[in-house]
Design an enzyme around this catalytic site. Structure first.
Site, short mmCIF file in Angstrom:
data_model
loop_
_atom_site.label_atom_id
_atom_site.label_comp_id
_atom_site.label_asym_id
_atom_site.label_seq_id
_atom_site.Cartn_x
_atom_site.Cartn_y
_atom_site.Cartn_z
N ASN A 13 11.42 -60.58 40.14
CA ASN A 13 10.68 -61.78 39.72
C ASN A 13 11.67 -62.72 39.04
OD1 ASN A 13 8.95 -63.69 38.75
ND2 ASN A 13 7.95 -62.36 37.24
N LYS A 15 11.22 -65.68 38.14
CA LYS A 15 10.54 -66.63 37.25
C LYS A 15 11.09 -68.06 37.49
CE LYS A 15 10.02 -62.84 34.07
NZ LYS A 15 9.50 -62.38 32.80
N HIS A 101 0.19 -62.29 36.89
CA HIS A 101 1.31 -61.99 35.98
C HIS A 101 0.91 -62.39 34.56
CE1 HIS A 101 5.21 -62.11 34.03
NE2 HIS A 101 5.64 -61.32 35.00
N SER A 216 11.21 -54.91 31.08
CA SER A 216 12.57 -54.62 30.61
C SER A 216 13.23 -53.46 31.37
CB SER A 216 12.57 -54.36 29.10
OG SER A 216 12.13 -55.51 28.41
C1 PEP Z 1 8.34 -59.56 34.65
O1 PEP Z 1 8.33 -60.70 34.23
O2 PEP Z 1 7.60 -59.23 35.58
C2 PEP Z 1 9.23 -58.60 33.99
C3 PEP Z 1 9.02 -57.34 34.17
O3 PEP Z 1 10.25 -59.13 33.21
P1 PEP Z 1 11.43 -58.31 32.47
O4 PEP Z 1 11.99 -57.33 33.46
O5 PEP Z 1 12.40 -59.35 32.07
O6 PEP Z 1 10.79 -57.61 31.32
#
Ligand code: PEP
Length: 254
Positions: A13, A15, A101, A216
């Site tokens: 993702n 973003k 999301h 994360s």
């Molecule tokens: C996400 O936004 O779907 C996500 C899991 O972000 P991160 O891996 O940065 O926590």
């Protein structure tokens, strides 16, 4: 059904990150990395922001890596400034779409019911598979409401009777915080979601839907998480912006 029988699904993702040139270079690095031995047995999907979809679709053409949209509007067309529809995503080369999301739920006030309409819209279109995101906030976990929240979000998302779909368990307190759920915490949520899917959809439909973990994920914690029986892959945010880190996560999963 155990995780061995579902092919891992690893999704990036992005973003609201990257520009066209970065996206093209990333896709070339990813293709090179996936072509290098040992062979990877995982489905890989990239969710770029809307303006990057044509570049990513072009760079990944004739590869096994799929492309998805980060959101969609439940209607097919009309006066919805700033939104995109299922036919537009499919036309741009997407095979997937994220629905619900937590950044959409929190920053855009999207309700459980609205997410359900999006899932139904993707299912109606058939060429698009929804990746439905569910997850509790830190406060909801502290109050002992995690499973109640997951159940509410799951049932609302499936209310429109989806076709094929994938689920992502993304505890909100773990997204972008560096605080990953332990494998045990994630497994407990995944096992619960699997059981509720069996109750709602039956053994067969529930067994084929992958449940990804998101929050994360890094190359350092991916192996411990993917070893859990009900974790079928990852939705990766921050770490997916570096193609080498994303490849390392794919490699320890497939
Ligand atoms: C996400 O936004 O779907 C996500 C899991 O972000 P991160 O891996 O940065 O926590």
């Amino acid at each position: 059904m155990s995780a061995e029988r579902r092919r891992p699904l690893i999704a990036a993702n992005w973003k609201m990150n990257l520009l066209k040139a970065d996206a093209a270079e990333y896709c070339r690095d990813l293709r090179r990395g996936l072509a290098a031995p040992p062979e990877v047995d995982a489905r890989v999907v990239i969710f770029p922001s809307f303006p990057l979809i044509p570049v990513v679709a072009r760079e990944l053409v004739d590869s096994e890596v799929e492309v998805g949209g980060q959101d969609l509007h439940p209607e097919e067309r009309g006066a919805h400034t700033g939104d995109v529809s299922a036919p537009q995503l499919a036309d741009a080369g997407c095979a997937w779409v994220l629905c619900g999301h937590s950044e959409r739920r929190q920053n855009h006030g999207e309700s459980d019911e609205w997410v359900g309409l999006k899932v139904a819209a993707a299912a109606r279109h058939r060429q698009l598979t929804p990746l439905i995101c569910v997850g509790e906030t830190g406060l909801e976990r502290k109050e002992g409401r995690t499973l109640e929240v997951l159940e509410r979000q799951l049932l609302a998302a499936l209310a429109g009777g989806p076709g094929p779909f994938a689920l992502a368990y993304e505890p909100v307190w773990a997204i972008g915080t560096g605080e990953t759920a332990t494998p045990e915490i994630a497994q407990e949520a995944h096992r619960y979601l699997r059981q509720r899917m069996v109750e709602e959809l039956g053994e067969v439909a529930a067994a084929v839907a992958p449940i990804l973990y998101g929050g994360s994920v890094t190359p350092d914690n991916a192996a411990g998480l993917i070893a859990q029986p009900d974790i079928d892959g990852f939705l990766v945010g921050g770490a997916s912006l570096d193609p080498q880190k994303f490849l390392a996560i794919i490699r320890c999963s497939g």
